[in-house]
Write an enzyme that holds these catalytic residues in place. Structure first.
Site, PDB file in Angstrom:
ATOM      1  N   ASN A  37       0.873  -1.179   0.000  1.00 51.61           N
ATOM      2  CA  ASN A  37       0.000   0.000   0.000  1.00 51.61           C
ATOM      3  C   ASN A  37       0.908   1.226   0.000  1.00 51.61           C
ATOM      4  O   ASN A  37       1.426   1.613   1.045  1.00 51.61           O
ATOM      5  CB  ASN A  37      -0.892  -0.047   1.252  1.00 51.61           C
ATOM      6  CG  ASN A  37      -1.764   1.187   1.391  1.00 51.61           C
ATOM      7  OD1 ASN A  37      -1.830   2.015   0.489  1.00 51.61           O
ATOM      8  ND2 ASN A  37      -2.441   1.308   2.529  1.00 51.61           N
ATOM      9  N   LYS A  78       0.140   4.220  -0.388  1.00 49.06           N
ATOM     10  CA  LYS A  78      -0.525   5.438   0.121  1.00 49.06           C
ATOM     11  C   LYS A  78      -0.225   6.603  -0.818  1.00 49.06           C
ATOM     12  O   LYS A  78      -0.137   6.407  -2.036  1.00 49.06           O
ATOM     13  CB  LYS A  78      -0.114   5.693   1.579  1.00 49.06           C
ATOM     14  CG  LYS A  78      -0.330   4.449   2.450  1.00 49.06           C
ATOM     15  CD  LYS A  78      -0.244   4.677   3.909  1.00 49.06           C
ATOM     16  CE  LYS A  78      -0.468   3.351   4.631  1.00 49.06           C
ATOM     17  NZ  LYS A  78      -0.443   3.466   6.068  1.00 49.06           N
ATOM     18  N   HIS A  99      -9.809   0.977   4.749  1.00 51.23           N
ATOM     19  CA  HIS A  99      -8.549   1.207   5.478  1.00 51.23           C
ATOM     20  C   HIS A  99      -8.814   2.187   6.622  1.00 51.23           C
ATOM     21  O   HIS A  99      -9.625   3.109   6.494  1.00 51.23           O
ATOM     22  CB  HIS A  99      -7.499   1.785   4.516  1.00 51.23           C
ATOM     23  CG  HIS A  99      -6.133   1.819   5.121  1.00 51.23           C
ATOM     24  ND1 HIS A  99      -5.765   2.801   6.012  1.00 51.23           N
ATOM     25  CD2 HIS A  99      -5.075   0.991   4.999  1.00 51.23           C
ATOM     26  CE1 HIS A  99      -4.515   2.559   6.404  1.00 51.23           C
ATOM     27  NE2 HIS A  99      -4.078   1.468   5.809  1.00 51.23           N
ATOM     28  N   GLU A 137      -7.233   4.640   7.710  1.00 51.98           N
ATOM     29  CA  GLU A 137      -7.030   6.066   7.379  1.00 51.98           C
ATOM     30  C   GLU A 137      -8.259   6.627   6.675  1.00 51.98           C
ATOM     31  O   GLU A 137      -8.614   7.792   6.865  1.00 51.98           O
ATOM     32  CB  GLU A 137      -5.760   6.222   6.523  1.00 51.98           C
ATOM     33  CG  GLU A 137      -4.512   6.049   7.381  1.00 51.98           C
ATOM     34  CD  GLU A 137      -3.271   5.590   6.632  1.00 51.98           C
ATOM     35  OE1 GLU A 137      -3.236   5.637   5.392  1.00 51.98           O
ATOM     36  OE2 GLU A 137      -2.323   5.159   7.316  1.00 51.98           O
ATOM     37  N   GLU A 148      -5.622  -5.015  10.820  1.00 51.38           N
ATOM     38  CA  GLU A 148      -4.662  -3.931  11.025  1.00 51.38           C
ATOM     39  C   GLU A 148      -5.038  -3.147  12.280  1.00 51.38           C
ATOM     40  O   GLU A 148      -5.900  -2.249  12.214  1.00 51.38           O
ATOM     41  CB  GLU A 148      -4.681  -2.971   9.832  1.00 51.38           C
ATOM     42  CG  GLU A 148      -4.284  -3.596   8.526  1.00 51.38           C
ATOM     43  CD  GLU A 148      -3.706  -2.571   7.559  1.00 51.38           C
ATOM     44  OE1 GLU A 148      -2.582  -2.772   7.096  1.00 51.38           O
ATOM     45  OE2 GLU A 148      -4.370  -1.557   7.292  1.00 51.38           O
ATOM     46  N   GLY A 191       1.834   2.543  10.711  1.00 56.06           N
ATOM     47  CA  GLY A 191       2.732   3.680  10.500  1.00 56.06           C
ATOM     48  C   GLY A 191       3.478   4.130  11.748  1.00 56.06           C
ATOM     49  O   GLY A 191       4.105   5.183  11.746  1.00 56.06           O
ATOM     50  N   SER A 216       3.033  -1.840  10.584  1.00 64.34           N
ATOM     51  CA  SER A 216       4.472  -1.817  10.880  1.00 64.34           C
ATOM     52  C   SER A 216       5.181  -3.138  10.548  1.00 64.34           C
ATOM     53  O   SER A 216       6.105  -3.535  11.251  1.00 64.34           O
ATOM     54  CB  SER A 216       4.721  -1.410  12.338  1.00 64.34           C
ATOM     55  OG  SER A 216       4.247  -0.088  12.548  1.00 64.34           O
TER      56      SER A 216
HETATM   57  P1  PGA Z   1       2.451   0.481   7.752  1.00 61.85           P
HETATM   58  O1  PGA Z   1       1.006   0.633   7.076  1.00 61.85           O
HETATM   59  O2  PGA Z   1       3.067  -0.798   7.212  1.00 61.85           O
HETATM   60  O3  PGA Z   1       3.207   1.707   7.312  1.00 61.85           O
HETATM   61  O4  PGA Z   1       2.248   0.408   9.217  1.00 61.85           O
HETATM   62  C1  PGA Z   1       0.168  -0.484   6.890  1.00 61.85           C
HETATM   63  C2  PGA Z   1      -1.119  -0.055   6.245  1.00 61.85           C
HETATM   64  O5  PGA Z   1      -1.565   1.054   6.475  1.00 61.85           O
HETATM   65  O6  PGA Z   1      -1.733  -0.815   5.478  1.00 61.85           O
END
Ligand code: PGA
Length: 253
Positions: free
Chosen positions: A9, A11, A95, A97, A164, A170, A209
């Site tokens: 992903n 982003k 997601h 976010e 998640e 993140g 992460s």
């Molecule tokens: P990250 O994000 O690996 O940077 O923690 C995972 C995600 O948002 O799918």
């Protein structure tokens, strides 16, 4: 037994030139027959380029979001129908976010999942609790509600679910592998209870992460069949190392 699915992903990252350079490098690393399924979810401007560069390769194209309506006055949106036309195979739905920063409700996520299936896409449905919810002992309750809301009408196509935990995304601080395994086991029991054999075919990913250094801890878990990777997926070498970590043997559950 299906192959694990490791998805990148990106982003809101990468120019077209950066996207092309990355994809060409990843194709070199991956070769013709990777031991796992790989999906790249670029941001929208790079989708057409990625479709072109990845065409005929074993790497599938994914999108980070999609609107359930086929077309219409939805300024700034891209529909599942348009994504399918581009050759997209997977689409991330719900997601955290999008839920947190863009106010997406469970009901809207459910519409997206249904629309993805209607256009032949495989949804990657994201679920997960906040830290406050986990501390309050409500992690499963929250995840179950997200599953119920998104899948209440049943399964109408292949499905991937990414567990998640919001606080792990993140932050550099992943979930404890045992907690991820416990959650995935409960999710599997829920899926099989409702959907029988189809529930067994749903691939459950861990996300939050994931890095080359910790990927094996998650990808070796019996109920985890892949990862959704944000930050560490931005570098093709790191992403490939994560994918390789998914290809090892696992203990049986
Ligand atoms: P990250 O994000 O690996 O940077 O923690 C995972 C995600 O948002 O799918």
């Amino acid at each position: 037994m299906q192959k694990p699915l490791v998805a990148a992903n990106w982003k809101m990252h990468k120019t077209l030139a950066e996207a092309e350079q990355y994809l060409r490098r990843l194709l070199e690393l991956v070769g013709d027959k990777p031991p796992v399924e790989l999906v790249i979810c670029p941001s929208f401007p790079a989708l057409a380029l990625a479709a072109h560069v990845l065409s005929g390769s074993p790497i599938a194209l994914g999108a980070q979001n999609g609107h359930p309506q086929k077309e219409g006055p939805f300024t700034g949106e891209v529909s599942m129908y348009q994504l399918a036309d581009l050759g997209v195979k997977y689409v991330i739905c719900g997601h955290s976010e999008r839920r947190r920063l863009f106010g997406e409700s469970d009901a809207f996520v459910a519409e997206k999942v249904r629309a993805a299936w209607a256009h032949g896409l495989t949804p990657i449905l994201c679920v997960g609790e906040t830290l406050a919810e986990r501390r309050a002992g409500r992690a499963w309750e929250v995840v179950e509600e997200q599953l119920r809301a998104a899948l209440g009408d049943g399964l109408s196509g292949p499905l991937v679910i990414a567990y998640e935990p919001v606080w792990a995304i993140g932050t550099g601080v992943p979930a404890h592998p045992q907690d991820a395994q416990d959650m995935a086991r409960r999710m599997r029991a829920w899926l099989v209870d409702r959907f029988g054999g189809d529930g067994k075919d749903v691939r459950i990913q861990y996300g939050g992460s994931v890095k080359p250094e910790n990927a094996r801890e998650f990808l070796a878990l019996p109920e985890i069949q892949g990862a959704l990777v944000g930050g560490a997926s931005l570098d093709p070498e790191a992403f490939w190392r994560i994918a390789l970590a998914a290809s090892g043997d696992k203990p049986s559950s």
